[in-house]
Design a protein around this motif. Structure first.
Motif, PDB file in Angstrom:
ATOM      1  N   ASN A  28       0.847  -1.186   0.000  1.00 37.03           N
ATOM      2  CA  ASN A  28       0.000   0.000   0.000  1.00 37.03           C
ATOM      3  C   ASN A  28       0.885   1.239   0.000  1.00 37.03           C
ATOM      4  N   ASN A  29       0.344   2.309  -0.493  1.00 41.15           N
ATOM      5  CA  ASN A  29       1.032   3.599  -0.522  1.00 41.15           C
ATOM      6  C   ASN A  29       0.481   4.410   0.644  1.00 41.15           C
ATOM      7  N   PRO A  30       1.268   4.595   1.696  1.00 36.65           N
ATOM      8  CA  PRO A  30       0.752   5.283   2.883  1.00 36.65           C
ATOM      9  C   PRO A  30       0.336   6.731   2.637  1.00 36.65           C
ATOM     10  N   LYS A  31       0.792   7.332   1.558  1.00 30.46           N
ATOM     11  CA  LYS A  31       0.368   8.700   1.243  1.00 30.46           C
ATOM     12  C   LYS A  31      -1.032   8.730   0.636  1.00 30.46           C
ATOM     13  N   LEU A  32      -1.475   7.601   0.080  1.00 25.37           N
ATOM     14  CA  LEU A  32      -2.774   7.538  -0.574  1.00 25.37           C
ATOM     15  C   LEU A  32      -3.784   6.627   0.110  1.00 25.37           C
ATOM     16  N   HIS A  33      -3.297   5.584   0.767  1.00 29.04           N
ATOM     17  CA  HIS A  33      -4.172   4.551   1.315  1.00 29.04           C
ATOM     18  C   HIS A  33      -4.177   4.567   2.839  1.00 29.04           C
ATOM     19  N   THR A  34      -5.310   4.194   3.409  1.00 29.11           N
ATOM     20  CA  THR A  34      -5.369   4.031   4.860  1.00 29.11           C
ATOM     21  C   THR A  34      -4.471   2.852   5.240  1.00 29.11           C
ATOM     22  N   ARG A  38      -4.953  -2.723   1.405  1.00 28.64           N
ATOM     23  CA  ARG A  38      -3.917  -3.537   0.770  1.00 28.64           C
ATOM     24  C   ARG A  38      -4.209  -3.694  -0.706  1.00 28.64           C
ATOM     25  N   LYS A  39      -3.177  -3.545  -1.497  1.00 27.95           N
ATOM     26  CA  LYS A  39      -3.255  -3.779  -2.934  1.00 27.95           C
ATOM     27  C   LYS A  39      -2.320  -4.947  -3.229  1.00 27.95           C
ATOM     28  N   VAL A  40      -2.502  -5.588  -4.372  1.00 21.05           N
ATOM     29  CA  VAL A  40      -1.725  -6.786  -4.678  1.00 21.05           C
ATOM     30  C   VAL A  40      -1.211  -6.736  -6.105  1.00 21.05           C
ATOM     31  N   LEU A  55       8.664  -1.971  -5.261  1.00 20.02           N
ATOM     32  CA  LEU A  55       7.783  -1.599  -4.156  1.00 20.02           C
ATOM     33  C   LEU A  55       8.570  -1.278  -2.888  1.00 20.02           C
ATOM     34  N   ASP A  56       9.571  -2.076  -2.594  1.00 19.59           N
ATOM     35  CA  ASP A  56      10.349  -1.902  -1.374  1.00 19.59           C
ATOM     36  C   ASP A  56      11.119  -0.585  -1.373  1.00 19.59           C
ATOM     37  N   MET A  57      11.657  -0.200  -2.518  1.00 16.34           N
ATOM     38  CA  MET A  57      12.408   1.044  -2.625  1.00 16.34           C
ATOM     39  C   MET A  57      11.534   2.253  -2.265  1.00 16.34           C
ATOM     40  N   ARG A  58      10.249   2.144  -2.496  1.00 16.77           N
ATOM     41  CA  ARG A  58       9.321   3.240  -2.218  1.00 16.77           C
ATOM     42  C   ARG A  58       8.677   3.116  -0.831  1.00 16.77           C
ATOM     43  N   GLY A  59       8.992   2.033  -0.128  1.00  8.12           N
ATOM     44  CA  GLY A  59       8.400   1.818   1.194  1.00  8.12           C
ATOM     45  C   GLY A  59       6.975   1.317   1.133  1.00  8.12           C
ATOM     46  N   PHE A  60       6.569   0.722   0.005  1.00  3.74           N
ATOM     47  CA  PHE A  60       5.187   0.276  -0.181  1.00  3.74           C
ATOM     48  C   PHE A  60       4.977  -1.198   0.168  1.00  3.74           C
ATOM     49  N   LEU A  61       5.997  -2.026   0.063  1.00  4.04           N
ATOM     50  CA  LEU A  61       5.838  -3.470   0.228  1.00  4.04           C
ATOM     51  C   LEU A  61       5.499  -3.811   1.674  1.00  4.04           C
ATOM     52  N   ARG A  62       4.458  -4.615   1.857  1.00  7.05           N
ATOM     53  CA  ARG A  62       4.042  -5.060   3.189  1.00  7.05           C
ATOM     54  C   ARG A  62       4.385  -6.520   3.415  1.00  7.05           C
ATOM     55  N   GLU A  63       4.162  -7.364   2.401  1.00  2.00           N
ATOM     56  CA  GLU A  63       4.528  -8.769   2.525  1.00  2.00           C
ATOM     57  C   GLU A  63       4.528  -9.440   1.164  1.00  2.00           C
ATOM     58  N   THR A  64       5.257 -10.557   1.086  1.00  3.45           N
ATOM     59  CA  THR A  64       5.316 -11.385  -0.112  1.00  3.45           C
ATOM     60  C   THR A  64       4.823 -12.768   0.281  1.00  3.45           C
ATOM     61  N   VAL A  65       3.808 -13.247  -0.449  1.00  5.53           N
ATOM     62  CA  VAL A  65       3.142 -14.497  -0.087  1.00  5.53           C
ATOM     63  C   VAL A  65       3.115 -15.420  -1.303  1.00  5.53           C
ATOM     64  N   PRO A  66       3.457 -16.699  -1.123  1.00  3.54           N
ATOM     65  CA  PRO A  66       3.295 -17.645  -2.239  1.00  3.54           C
ATOM     66  C   PRO A  66       1.820 -17.710  -2.650  1.00  3.54           C
ATOM     67  N   MET A  67       1.551 -17.787  -3.936  1.00  2.00           N
ATOM     68  CA  MET A  67       0.168 -17.818  -4.421  1.00  2.00           C
ATOM     69  C   MET A  67      -0.632 -18.943  -3.779  1.00  2.00           C
TER      70      MET A  67
END
Length: 72
Positions: A28-34, A38-40, A55-67
């Motif tokens: 998620n983008n903390p500047k735009l999203h509560t 969560r977006k995927v 995503l990580d470079m921008r501080g957006f990544l929350r988690e990585t999950v196997p499908m």
């Protein structure tokens, strides 16, 4: 970029990639999203690191999950 659902929607989110997704990158983008929003993006094995780094470079990544474990 990526969505879950039908088979056509489980493709990698990397532009022009037609591979099946094996990873769900939850972000998620903390500047735009509560904080609870969560977006995927979906990623194949080949593009997982590229999309994760983006995503990580921008501080957006929350988690990585196997499908196989993702409950979108």
């Amino acid at each position: 970029m990526g969505n879950t659902g039908s088979a056509a929607q489980t493709r990698c989110s990397r532009r022009d990639c037609r591979a099946d997704a094996t990873w769900a990158l939850v972000w998620n983008n903390p500047k735009l999203h509560t904080p609870d929003r969560r977006k995927v993006w979906l990623a194949c094995d080949e593009h997982r690191q590229y999309l994760t780094d983006f995503l990580d470079m921008r501080g957006f990544l929350r988690e990585t999950v196997p499908m196989a474990e993702f409950e979108g």
